[in-house]
Write an enzyme that holds these catalytic residues in place. Structure first.
Site, short mmCIF file in Angstrom:
data_model
loop_
_atom_site.label_atom_id
_atom_site.label_comp_id
_atom_site.label_asym_id
_atom_site.label_seq_id
_atom_site.Cartn_x
_atom_site.Cartn_y
_atom_site.Cartn_z
CG ASP A 190 0.01 4.02 6.49
OD1 ASP A 190 -0.64 3.26 5.98
OD2 ASP A 190 1.12 3.58 6.59
CB THR A 198 -5.18 -3.09 7.92
OG1 THR A 198 -5.48 -2.22 8.92
CG2 THR A 198 -3.70 -2.74 7.49
CE LYS A 255 -2.23 -1.29 3.77
NZ LYS A 255 -1.49 -2.55 3.86
CB THR A 256 3.75 2.51 2.25
OG1 THR A 256 2.84 2.36 3.30
CG2 THR A 256 4.56 3.40 2.34
NE ARG A 279 6.30 -4.15 5.72
CZ ARG A 279 5.19 -3.47 6.07
NH1 ARG A 279 4.17 -3.81 6.66
NH2 ARG A 279 5.00 -2.16 5.43
N1 LIG Z 1 4.52 -5.63 -5.39
C1 LIG Z 1 5.54 -5.54 -5.00
N2 LIG Z 1 6.65 -5.59 -5.63
C2 LIG Z 1 7.89 -5.65 -4.88
N3 LIG Z 1 8.06 -5.42 -3.74
C3 LIG Z 1 7.03 -5.18 -2.87
C4 LIG Z 1 5.63 -5.27 -3.53
N4 LIG Z 1 4.99 -5.03 -2.48
C5 LIG Z 1 5.60 -4.78 -1.33
N5 LIG Z 1 7.06 -4.56 -1.78
C6 LIG Z 1 7.90 -4.74 -0.59
O1 LIG Z 1 7.26 -4.82 0.53
C7 LIG Z 1 7.58 -3.96 1.42
C8 LIG Z 1 6.26 -3.51 2.19
O2 LIG Z 1 5.59 -2.77 1.33
P1 LIG Z 1 4.57 -1.62 1.86
O3 LIG Z 1 4.15 -0.89 0.77
O4 LIG Z 1 5.44 -0.85 2.89
O5 LIG Z 1 3.44 -2.39 2.55
P2 LIG Z 1 2.15 -1.92 3.14
O6 LIG Z 1 2.12 -0.20 3.14
O7 LIG Z 1 0.70 -2.54 2.41
O8 LIG Z 1 2.17 -2.57 4.57
C9 LIG Z 1 8.37 -2.97 0.87
O9 LIG Z 1 9.65 -3.01 1.32
C10 LIG Z 1 8.27 -3.31 -0.67
O10 LIG Z 1 9.46 -3.30 -0.89
MG LIG Z 2 2.47 0.88 4.84
#
Ligand SMILES: Nc1ncnc2c1ncn2[C@@H]1O[C@H](COP(=O)(O)OP(=O)(O)O)[C@@H](O)[C@H]1O
Ligand SMILES: [Mg+2]
Length: 365
Positions: free
Chosen positions: A127, A176, A82-83, A235
């Site tokens: 977020d 989430t 998401k981030t 992650r």
């Molecule tokens: N589709 C993707 N392809 C490659 N790496 C990803 C992908 N989605 C997430 N990641 C990796 O996973 C980690 C967590 O992603 P993040 O965007 O922070 O998740 P969320 O915000 O949903 O908790 C990041 O370091 C990112 O590099």
């Molecule tokens: Mg996040």
């Protein structure tokens, strides 16, 4: 989330270590690593084909119209990107990015301060948007729809609302728990991307990309071994890769195969199916303390020394998807395969048995 409450309950530490596998990075080193591995554009973003296609269309269309992109909501379990997507949206729109979060915005004034300092076309990433306070939320409705906020000056009968025009901006919200967002807020997003857990094949691609960036050598089977234990979550895949890297370094292994990866992850208590300590704590509690339930979320959370929200957003989606845990109107229940996974025999008087589930379905064939 873990650690929010200050002091720790007994048993909470173990559960926290489990939660730490999936929850957002908190240590500086970890954050730096996440930042380094984050894909910078949509083409580098692995998997989520549907969301990627939809989002790319939204962005392309707004670029063609020369307008700021519609507000976007990203929903899905932690660690799915998401981030990362919020950052990609800003990058693809060539726009500056401002980052804040629901818990950081407790008063409408906090939000007003952020909104009134946005520049034209800026992407505002909020977020955990479901954790914003009510008054801030109401201010956000108007800002999203009319690019305007009312700043309240003074108190009581003498208070006046001074309208403030905002430059057009794009709000990217992440949650989430989309179900917790009030309808009026959800409706103001032009596009909602529902992120799904990744397949093992997709996680292998994530890992290949990360290994390339980290200059690590793995065999194909090595990648699959880690991907299979990553709970559908990039992650986690990246974290496990880092643990495997440490193990390989200390054991002087330079090409990581399935056996090396497996041995390393066994040591970190990530089992072959990807369950970590928190997942197992939840299942064990459910099975051993509550005879398989049904038990309410908050009771279950107390039993594992964790916040209900952590159990619900971090452990449960995966356990439900794996068919190990069920959600019923009366509470959480362990499914027959939970006993099996823990190497136990399911008693006959459990909720799962009442559902007609057995730990060995073939018995009745
Ligand atoms: N589709 C993707 N392809 C490659 N790496 C990803 C992908 N989605 C997430 N990641 C990796 O996973 C980690 C967590 O992603 P993040 O965007 O922070 O998740 P969320 O915000 O949903 O908790 C990041 O370091 C990112 O590099
Ligand atoms: Mg996040």
């Amino acid at each position: 989330m873990a650690g929010d409450g200050g002091s720790l309950l007994p048993g909470q530490l173990a559960a926290m270590e489990g939660a730490a596998l999936v929850s957002a990075a908190t240590e500086p080193e970890e954050r730096a690593m996440e930042a380094a591995l984050r894909p910078k554009n949509l083409d580098d973003f692995v998997g989520q084909a549907r969301v990627r296609r939809q989002l790319s269309l939204v962005l392309e269309a707004s670029r063609m119209r020369g307008r700021t992109a519609d507000h976007v909501l990203m929903s899905g379990p932690p660690g799915l990107g998401k981030t990362t997507l919020a950052m990609i949206i800003a990058a693809e729109m060539n726009a500056p990015l401002r980052i804040s979060s629901g818990p950081a915005i407790q008063h409408a004034g906090d939000l007003a301060a952020i909104l009134s300092s946005l520049s034209e076309g800026e992407v505002l990433f909020l977020d955990e948007i479901h954790r914003m306070s009510r008054p801030a939320e109401e201010m956000l409705y108007m800002a999203m729809e009319d690019f305007r906020v009312d700043i309240i000056v003074g108190k009581g009968a003498g208070a006046t609302a001074i309208p403030l025009e905002l430059p057009p901006f794009t709000l990217v919200g992440a949650t989430t728990r989309a179900g917790l967002l009030p309808g009026p807020l959800r409706d103001r997003f032009g596009f909602t991307g529902h992120l799904e857990f990744y397949s093992v094949a997709e996680l292998e691609l994530v890992l290949r990309r990360s290994a390339g960036l980290l200059d690590l050598k793995l065999t194909s089977a090595g990648f699959s071994e880690i991907a299979g234990r990553s709970r559908g979550t990039p992650r986690i895949a990246n974290r496990l890769l880092r643990r495997v890297r440490d193990w390989a370094l200390v054991h002087a292994v330079d090409s990581i195969d399935a056996r090396t990866a497996g041995a390393a992850l066994d040591m970190y208590e990530v089992d072959a199916r990807g369950l970590d300590r928190l997942d197992r704590a939840v299942l064990e509690s459910l099975v051993l303390k509550f005879n398989g339930g049904p038990v309410g979320l908050s009771t279950l959370a107390i039993a594992v020394g964790e916040e209900p929200e952590t159990v619900e957003t971090v452990a449960e989606p995966f356990l439900v998807r794996e068919g190990l845990l069920g959600r019923t109107p009366r509470g959480r229940i362990a499914m027959a395969s939970a006993w099996e996974h823990l190497g136990l025999r399911m008693p006959e008087n459990t909720a799962a048995a009442a559902l007609g589930q057995t730990s060995d379905d073939s018995e009745f064939e």
